[in-house]
Write an enzyme that holds these catalytic residues in place. Structure first.
Site, PDB file in Angstrom:
ATOM      1  N   GLU A 209     -15.017  -0.355 -12.963  1.00  0.00           N
ATOM      2  CA  GLU A 209     -13.613  -0.124 -12.593  1.00  0.00           C
ATOM      3  C   GLU A 209     -13.473   1.066 -11.644  1.00  0.00           C
ATOM      4  O   GLU A 209     -12.385   1.570 -11.424  1.00  0.00           O
ATOM      5  CB  GLU A 209     -12.742   0.081 -13.847  1.00  0.00           C
ATOM      6  CG  GLU A 209     -12.475  -1.242 -14.559  1.00  0.00           C
ATOM      7  CD  GLU A 209     -11.503  -1.135 -15.721  1.00  0.00           C
ATOM      8  OE1 GLU A 209     -10.895  -2.159 -16.065  1.00  0.00           O
ATOM      9  OE2 GLU A 209     -11.358  -0.049 -16.308  1.00  0.00           O
TER      10      GLU A 209
ATOM     11  N   ASP B 173     -16.017  -2.252 -25.018  1.00  0.00           N
ATOM     12  CA  ASP B 173     -16.148  -0.811 -24.764  1.00  0.00           C
ATOM     13  C   ASP B 173     -16.671  -0.099 -26.011  1.00  0.00           C
ATOM     14  O   ASP B 173     -17.516   0.802 -25.918  1.00  0.00           O
ATOM     15  CB  ASP B 173     -14.797  -0.213 -24.353  1.00  0.00           C
ATOM     16  CG  ASP B 173     -14.269  -0.848 -23.080  1.00  0.00           C
ATOM     17  OD1 ASP B 173     -15.093  -1.277 -22.253  1.00  0.00           O
ATOM     18  OD2 ASP B 173     -13.042  -0.927 -22.914  1.00  0.00           O
TER      19      ASP B 173
ATOM     20  N   GLY C 115      -4.673  -1.882 -29.874  1.00  0.00           N
ATOM     21  CA  GLY C 115      -5.031  -0.892 -28.854  1.00  0.00           C
ATOM     22  C   GLY C 115      -6.535  -0.768 -28.740  1.00  0.00           C
ATOM     23  O   GLY C 115      -7.261  -0.924 -29.724  1.00  0.00           O
TER      24      GLY C 115
ATOM     25  N   ASN D  91     -22.770  -3.544 -32.736  1.00  0.00           N
ATOM     26  CA  ASN D  91     -21.986  -4.706 -33.196  1.00  0.00           C
ATOM     27  C   ASN D  91     -20.970  -4.282 -34.247  1.00  0.00           C
ATOM     28  O   ASN D  91     -19.823  -4.744 -34.232  1.00  0.00           O
ATOM     29  CB  ASN D  91     -22.920  -5.727 -33.878  1.00  0.00           C
ATOM     30  CG  ASN D  91     -23.469  -6.752 -32.901  1.00  0.00           C
ATOM     31  OD1 ASN D  91     -22.967  -6.887 -31.781  1.00  0.00           O
ATOM     32  ND2 ASN D  91     -24.489  -7.484 -33.324  1.00  0.00           N
TER      33      ASN D  91
HETATM   34  O1  RIB Z   1     -11.888  -3.085 -21.710  1.00  0.00           O
HETATM   35  C1  RIB Z   1     -10.533  -2.906 -21.988  1.00  0.00           C
HETATM   36  C2  RIB Z   1      -9.883  -2.090 -20.926  1.00  0.00           C
HETATM   37  O2  RIB Z   1      -9.883  -2.822 -19.726  1.00  0.00           O
HETATM   38  C3  RIB Z   1      -8.443  -1.767 -21.195  1.00  0.00           C
HETATM   39  O3  RIB Z   1      -8.270  -0.586 -21.944  1.00  0.00           O
HETATM   40  C4  RIB Z   1      -7.822  -1.705 -19.819  1.00  0.00           C
HETATM   41  O4  RIB Z   1      -7.459  -0.441 -19.406  1.00  0.00           O
HETATM   42  C5  RIB Z   1      -8.853  -2.338 -18.888  1.00  0.00           C
HETATM   43  O5  RIB Z   1      -9.386  -1.416 -18.066  1.00  0.00           O
END
Ligand code: RIB
Length: 301
Positions: A141, A245, A280, A269
């Site tokens: 990103e 994440d 969230g 995992n």
């Molecule tokens: O991986 C999830 C994330 O992807 C979200 O928190 C959002 O911000 C996007 O970047």
């Protein structure tokens, strides 16, 4: 004392989360049933996941000069993350993700804003932080050339790197060759390998770097040419945003602590599974103690 210095280089977003029973078609308006503003961004999420698990985390990233930026940096600081290397970019908006939750699934539009200002020059300026890490964790990103620069610096000094290739974009073969681990989901992995030129043997070798995340089914790794499934634990999912994440943060911590890859995946995992039990991306990310309690509850210790 186990060393766990992790530098996360990546995005910081504010997630604008709408829950609805019905996703609107083009030109249609529907009523949703809730709206939340929640810290997110793949980079920040992975940093929080690792910090909650006890790692010493530095975040390299950027926010705009708006109220979201200030809130997000304060939030990361409160999570115990070193935020000194987060730039504030003038006249630019902080990254946002517009997330629609419906039927237990999500769709996301990201507007990168300040995240696009993490240039290779910024990475170069922060090289000392990279060199002072045990592991560097990256996603896609921020500009790809900056990811490449960071991996080059880390590789040159023998520092472990994980690249989470999300959201998907084509990666140069040189990057895939340099990185230690790649953590695509199944879809990203298929696209990634379809886009790399190489002999069958070269691609097979590169695949051994992949830890393929498969949602509630856990992960798959390649070992000596064979596929090895490492299953996850079934949980009641409330929101799967950020599950990948959490997995990446958990994986980074376990690898830094010297776990072998299979053991690291098993741990990650569990971190991913616990994280989806709350609304969230970051809300459900567990501490080490919470992982322990979860394992006891599921009689896995
Ligand atoms: O991986 C999830 C994330 O992807 C979200 O928190 C959002 O911000 C996007 O970047």
């Amino acid at each position: 004392m186990i060393s766990r210095k992790i530098t996360v280089i990546g995005s910081i977003n504010m997630d604008l989360v709408t829950s609805t029973n019905q996703i609107p078609k083009v030109g249609e308006t529907v009523l949703g049933h809730s709206f939340h503003t929640i810290p997110g961004g793949k980079g920040a999420n992975q940093a929080v996941a690792a910090a909650r698990l006890g790692a010493d985390v530095t975040m390299i990233g950027a926010v705009g000069d708006d109220s979201f930026g200030e809130m997000l940096v304060d939030h990361l600081t409160n999570q115990g993350i070193s935020t000194e290397n987060i730039m504030k970019v003038k006249d630019t908006s902080t990254g946002i993700a517009s997330i629609t939750l419906s039927d237990g699934d999500n769709s996301i539009i990201v507007v990168s804003g300040a995240n696009n200002h993490i240039t290779p020059a910024v990475i170069g300026k922060n090289a000392d932080k990279i060199l002072n890490s045990d592991l560097v964790l990256l996603q896609l990103e921020i500009p790809l050339e900056s990811v490449i620069r960071a991996v080059e610096i880390a590789k040159k000094h023998g520092i472990l790197t994980i690249v989470n290739p999300a959201p998907f974009q084509r990666l140069p073969k040189e990057l895939v060759e340099m990185v230690d681990y790649l953590t695509p989901n199944e879809h990203e992995q298929a696209l990634l390998f379809a886009s790399i030129d190489g002999t069958e043997q070269e691609l097979e070798e590169l695949k051994e770097k992949c830890i393929v995340t498969k949602g509630s089914q856990g992960v798959m790794i390649y070992k000596n040419g064979c596929e090895l499934e490492i299953p996850s634990i079934k949980v009641e999912a409330v929101d799967t945003t950020g599950a990948g994440d959490s997995f990446n943060g958990g994986l980074a911590v376990a690898l830094c602590e010297g776990s072998e890859i299979e053991e690291a995946c098993r741990f990650a995992n569990i971190v991913g599974a616990i994280s989806v039990t709350k609304l969230g991306a970051q809300s459900g990310m567990p501490t080490k103690q919470e992982v322990k309690e979860f394992l006891q509850l599921h009689k896995m210790e």
